[in-house]
Design a protein around this motif. Sequence first.
Motif, mmCIF file in Angstrom:
data_model
loop_
_atom_site.group_PDB
_atom_site.id
_atom_site.type_symbol
_atom_site.label_atom_id
_atom_site.label_comp_id
_atom_site.label_asym_id
_atom_site.label_seq_id
_atom_site.Cartn_x
_atom_site.Cartn_y
_atom_site.Cartn_z
ATOM 1 N N LYS A 165 -6.148 3.492 -4.564
ATOM 2 C CA LYS A 165 -6.145 2.339 -3.906
ATOM 3 C C LYS A 165 -7.816 2.538 -3.053
ATOM 4 O O LYS A 165 -7.709 1.411 -2.294
ATOM 5 N N THR A 166 -8.272 3.632 -2.858
ATOM 6 C CA THR A 166 -9.703 3.628 -2.282
ATOM 7 C C THR A 166 -10.405 4.187 -3.161
ATOM 8 O O THR A 166 -9.698 4.499 -4.221
ATOM 9 N N THR A 167 -11.182 3.703 -3.011
ATOM 10 C CA THR A 167 -12.469 4.780 -4.242
ATOM 11 C C THR A 167 -12.420 6.699 -3.654
ATOM 12 O O THR A 167 -12.592 7.126 -4.939
ATOM 13 N N ASP A 172 -14.456 -0.773 -3.432
ATOM 14 C CA ASP A 172 -12.768 -0.842 -2.984
ATOM 15 C C ASP A 172 -12.906 -2.595 -3.847
ATOM 16 O O ASP A 172 -10.863 -2.400 -3.491
#
Length: 666
Positions: A127-129, A289
């Motif tokens: 979902k995120t880096t 992202d």
Amino acid sequence: MRKFAWVGVAALAMLSASAQAASQSGLDLDGMDRNVRACDDFYRFSCGGWLKANPVPGDQAVWGVDTKMAEEIRGKLRAILERAATQPTPDTKKIGDFWSACMDEAAIEAKGTAPLQAALDLIAGLKTTRDAADILAKLHRMGVGALFGFGSQLDFGDATQQIAAVDQGGLGLPERDYYLKADRADLKRDYEAHVARMFVLAGNDAATAQKNAATVLAIETQLAKASMGVVERRDPRKLYHKQKTSVLEAKAPKFGWTTYTRAVGAPEIDQLNVVNATYPQAIDALLNDKDLPRLRTYLAWQAMHQLADGLPQRFVQETFDFFGTRLSGAKELKPRWKRCVIATDGVLGEDLGRAFVADAFPPAAKVKMQELVKALDQVFAEDIDQIDWMGPATKGKAREKLAAIANKLGYPDKWRDYSKLDIRRDDWMGDLQRGAAFELQRQLNRIGQPVDRSEWEMTPPTVNAYYDPQKNDINFPAGILQPPYFDVSFDDSVNYGATAATVGHEMTHGFDDEGRRFDAKGNLKDWWTADDSKRFDDKAACVAKQYDGYEAVQGTKLNGKLTLGENVADLGGTRLALLAYLKRAAATKSAEMDGFTPTQRFFVAYAQSWCTNLTPEFAKRMALTNPHSTAEWRVNGVVANLGEFAQAFSCKAGDKMVRTTQCRVW
């Protein structure tokens, strides 16, 4: 390495019953073509009959005396595995269970894509880096080697120690130039279509699958641009960038390298080798992202691609249709039993190998091999003394390195312990993934530890051999030391022409354009004087130029720089084996046999060890990516440089097998 990277095999011709009956020495007399002059084309003189009688089978892309022998060994391994599945012992239960899970096609089909779901669910969690490092670590432990490679290696600066290493990776096509060179645009287009079909098989509609395939190709092309080419990677000096982990974190801060190394199961790492110094920045460039949906698509593809063997037949067939047929020219998928033998050897190779060598490598064969290796050691040492282009200081270091080469024959002194590897008869995908995690953990456990020089990097049934420049050892598995490639009953001319030439080949790797960069202890160290180094480069350039002129297949030439190390090893190894044989033949007063003199038999045996038919697709792929020349030139390119060959077959100046400018390094 002696042979092709994709098949990993090398051996002498399978002797037909009639040839065995007619041959006193062990040569394959029926495999020859006496209508071809030895001085015009020695490869076809020695192999013409074999080539006509042995077209490439449908399930192969290359069919040589080596692959034929490997197939025979697979038949023996199959019998071992079938017995282990039905009559297991404590030593064979794991290989029997693994084999049973692989062969249970009905169970694999019934599970469908469910075994892939764990990897896809993991990828969906990106979902995120900040999630990337943990997710990549878990994928790598599942056997999905996306984005980059990570493991352990001997420290180039101190070969007594093992360190962590991160390297380029994550490409679906064989190497970077498939993405970047205009002459491979058709293959790249067909690859994109293959990726789309795989997404359809996984449940995507056609439009979504096509969009996903375009995304995959774009990301892999981006990674390819950051990757080093195959020729550049032949220089070990360009592959050593040892640095603090904190330095790597600073250069590529988005990924979270410390998080990754902990999650993947490595010990605490203070420093590591970044093999391709700039590649981590390419990984960081993908970590935005807003671009994470694209990265998730790429990772999903890598999961399908690399776990295809654990999925239903439609995934296996589609993978073969591109990589086996389009890329390599094979017409048929290997039968299930062959693929299961190969898989067992890959995951539990030393357990399978232990059962194999019990019958396949008797003590007499090992004693004969030890004598042969000793003979090569002696002539190589004498040859170093007599070389006129190397000065005394470098000669001393060369003799020191030669004397330090360790010889490993047959199988390990200590067998690998698989007791912690969980194998289940009803979980084929799970067995593959747990096998991948077990091997990765074995590699990671080496980090920070002294080197175990008893370990092997090939399994005992493998029909191949290799030299390790950092351990400074030659390794000959039992698989390559079998009749008809090697036999204590063969005349010495045959054993020396085929097997001793391979021993000499592996020894010479310690002194080729790569191996010469490492000293006797396996450290990356320049032990050459400047003048001697230049003279070596000049002599090696002669070899590179020679092989640049050879065609692997019509329209595609060999790359002399890519194949330089193997060609130098072929030239040097064959010459050393000949010197050792002539010493032995003189001592034993070897006579004419099978209509050939001792020296002629030696050369025919050498040539027959390379009899090989290739599909045009495979030959082209070799020329573009493989450090080995195709078989024809591993024979004709060698003998054309040897005056002893010309003398043995009465070849004259102007004959095709007599080069005007002869190349010699060793």
